[in-house]
Design an enzyme around this catalytic site. Structure first.
Site, PDB file in Angstrom:
ATOM      1  N   GLU A 135     -13.783  22.809 -14.926  1.00  0.00           N
ATOM      2  CA  GLU A 135     -14.903  22.056 -15.242  1.00  0.00           C
ATOM      3  C   GLU A 135     -15.750  21.612 -14.273  1.00  0.00           C
ATOM      4  O   GLU A 135     -15.733  20.711 -13.350  1.00  0.00           O
ATOM      5  CB  GLU A 135     -14.551  20.605 -15.929  1.00  0.00           C
ATOM      6  CG  GLU A 135     -13.496  20.852 -16.916  1.00  0.00           C
ATOM      7  CD  GLU A 135     -13.660  19.381 -17.939  1.00  0.00           C
ATOM      8  OE1 GLU A 135     -13.783  19.590 -19.018  1.00  0.00           O
ATOM      9  OE2 GLU A 135     -13.248  18.362 -17.271  1.00  0.00           O
ATOM     10  N   GLY A 149     -16.005  17.470 -24.513  1.00  0.00           N
ATOM     11  CA  GLY A 149     -16.063  15.851 -24.488  1.00  0.00           C
ATOM     12  C   GLY A 149     -17.053  15.458 -25.820  1.00  0.00           C
ATOM     13  O   GLY A 149     -16.391  15.646 -26.781  1.00  0.00           O
ATOM     14  N   GLY A 150     -18.213  15.409 -25.347  1.00  0.00           N
ATOM     15  CA  GLY A 150     -18.996  15.050 -26.617  1.00  0.00           C
ATOM     16  C   GLY A 150     -19.112  15.653 -27.758  1.00  0.00           C
ATOM     17  O   GLY A 150     -19.252  14.937 -28.955  1.00  0.00           O
ATOM     18  N   GLU A 155     -13.877  12.755 -13.848  1.00  0.00           N
ATOM     19  CA  GLU A 155     -14.232  11.333 -13.830  1.00  0.00           C
ATOM     20  C   GLU A 155     -13.258  10.398 -13.380  1.00  0.00           C
ATOM     21  O   GLU A 155     -13.440   9.246 -12.653  1.00  0.00           O
ATOM     22  CB  GLU A 155     -14.558  10.867 -15.552  1.00  0.00           C
ATOM     23  CG  GLU A 155     -15.854  11.349 -15.917  1.00  0.00           C
ATOM     24  CD  GLU A 155     -15.704  11.716 -17.388  1.00  0.00           C
ATOM     25  OE1 GLU A 155     -15.084  11.631 -18.235  1.00  0.00           O
ATOM     26  OE2 GLU A 155     -16.726  12.661 -17.700  1.00  0.00           O
ATOM     27  N   HIS A 196      -9.022  14.792 -14.436  1.00  0.00           N
ATOM     28  CA  HIS A 196     -10.546  14.849 -14.829  1.00  0.00           C
ATOM     29  C   HIS A 196     -11.307  14.518 -13.651  1.00  0.00           C
ATOM     30  O   HIS A 196     -11.136  13.553 -13.069  1.00  0.00           O
ATOM     31  CB  HIS A 196     -10.780  14.157 -16.243  1.00  0.00           C
ATOM     32  CG  HIS A 196     -11.802  14.488 -16.691  1.00  0.00           C
ATOM     33  ND1 HIS A 196     -13.245  13.906 -16.437  1.00  0.00           N
ATOM     34  CD2 HIS A 196     -12.178  15.385 -17.775  1.00  0.00           C
ATOM     35  CE1 HIS A 196     -14.099  14.351 -16.945  1.00  0.00           C
ATOM     36  NE2 HIS A 196     -13.627  15.228 -17.966  1.00  0.00           N
ATOM     37  N   ASN A 225     -11.486  16.140 -25.501  1.00  0.00           N
ATOM     38  CA  ASN A 225     -11.373  15.125 -24.691  1.00  0.00           C
ATOM     39  C   ASN A 225     -12.317  13.913 -25.121  1.00  0.00           C
ATOM     40  O   ASN A 225     -13.438  13.854 -24.792  1.00  0.00           O
ATOM     41  CB  ASN A 225     -11.566  15.246 -23.232  1.00  0.00           C
ATOM     42  CG  ASN A 225     -11.419  14.475 -22.241  1.00  0.00           C
ATOM     43  OD1 ASN A 225     -10.988  13.228 -22.567  1.00  0.00           O
ATOM     44  ND2 ASN A 225     -12.036  14.522 -21.109  1.00  0.00           N
ATOM     45  N   GLY A 256     -21.314  16.557 -19.394  1.00  0.00           N
ATOM     46  CA  GLY A 256     -22.163  15.668 -20.029  1.00  0.00           C
ATOM     47  C   GLY A 256     -23.465  15.619 -19.614  1.00  0.00           C
ATOM     48  O   GLY A 256     -24.263  14.682 -20.169  1.00  0.00           O
ATOM     49  N   LYS A 301     -12.450  10.586 -23.874  1.00  0.00           N
ATOM     50  CA  LYS A 301     -12.722   9.836 -23.164  1.00  0.00           C
ATOM     51  C   LYS A 301     -12.774   8.324 -23.770  1.00  0.00           C
ATOM     52  O   LYS A 301     -11.767   7.969 -24.535  1.00  0.00           O
ATOM     53  CB  LYS A 301     -14.215  10.081 -22.544  1.00  0.00           C
ATOM     54  CG  LYS A 301     -14.300  11.671 -22.116  1.00  0.00           C
ATOM     55  CD  LYS A 301     -15.598  12.060 -21.485  1.00  0.00           C
ATOM     56  CE  LYS A 301     -15.508  13.429 -21.153  1.00  0.00           C
ATOM     57  NZ  LYS A 301     -16.591  13.992 -20.383  1.00  0.00           N
TER      58      LYS A 301
END
Ligand code: PGA
Length: 250
Positions: free
Chosen positions: A167, A233-234, A97, A95, A9, A173, A11
């Site tokens: 999640e 993610g990252g 976020e 998600h 992902n 993060g 983002k």
């Protein structure tokens, strides 16, 4: 047997040129992988080049969101059909976020899941509790509402196809991963909740874990009984690290 699914992902990261560079780096090194489903979810502006460049490879492309209407006066929105025509196979929905910054609720998520299936996309539906909710002992209550309200009314033909991503918001993060045991406990609970609505297919539904997954912890997470993949993610932004995550078996 549930086939593992590893999804990046991205983002709000990587323009279309950076997307092409990543794909050109990752495609040859992942070409031999057949026992894991590989998905990359770049921003909307990169989807066109991403689907074109990965055509015929084992890398599938997903969007990070969609809108539930097919067309009309909805400035700024993108429909499921637009994504499907582009060559997308997956779409992330709900998600945390988006729940936190863009007002998504279990009800809007429900509409988006229907829209995804209607367009031939597989939704990756995100659920998970905040730290405050966990501290208050509300994990089951929160996940139960997200599953029941989010998946409400879903037609039986779609039950086995949906992908769920657990999640925990406090692990996203932050570098603070849920321990494999903590994560698996939530996955077992999710499968039980799924079983209450999808009695026949709950065992087939893939549940990804997401939240600070990296090459150093992926193996132990993937060794758990009910963790069937990861939403990353990252650590999915660098080709070398994404390669290690996809090849978690070594
Ligand atoms: P992270 O993000 O791996 O950077 O924690 C995961 C996600 O939000 O999907």
């Amino acid at each position: 047997m549930r086939k593992p699914i590893m999804a990046g992902n991205w983002k709000l990261n990587k323009n279309h040129l950076e997307t092409l560079a990543f794909i050109d780096e990752i495609t040859p090194v992942l070409s031999g992988v057949g026992d894991v489903d590989i998905v990359i979810c770049p921003p909307f502006t990169s989807l066109n080049v991403a689907t074109a460049r990965t055509k015929g490879t084992n890398i599938k492309i997903g969007a990070q969101d969609l809108f539930w209407e097919k067309s009309g006066a909805y400035t700024g929105e993108i429909s499921g059909e637009m994504l499907k025509v582009l060559g997308c196979d997956y779409v992330i929905i709900g998600h945390s976020e988006r729940r936190q910054y863009f007002g998504e609720t279990n009800q809007t998520i429900n509409k988006k899941i229907f829209a995804a299936f209607a367009s031939g996309l597989i939704p990756i539906v995100c659920v998970g509790e905040t730290w405050q909710e966990r501290s208050a002992g509300q994990v089951e209550q929160v996940l139960s509402a997200q599953i029941r309200e989010g998946l409400q009314g879903l037609n039986a033909e779609y039950h086995g196809k949906i992908v769920i991503a657990y999640e925990p918001v406090w692990a996203i993060g932050t570098g603070q991963t849920a321990t494999p045991a903590q994560a698996n406990e939530a996955h077992v609970l999710l499968r039980k909740l799924l079983g209450e609505i999808f009695a026949e297919t709950a065992q087939d539904i893939r549940i990804q874990y997401g939240g600070s997954v990296k090459p150093e912890n992926v193996r132990e997470l993937m060794a758990q009984s009910d963790i069937d993949g990861a939403l990353i993610g990252g650590a999915a932004l660098k080709a070398a690290s994404f390669e290690k995550l996809v090849k978690f078996k070594g």
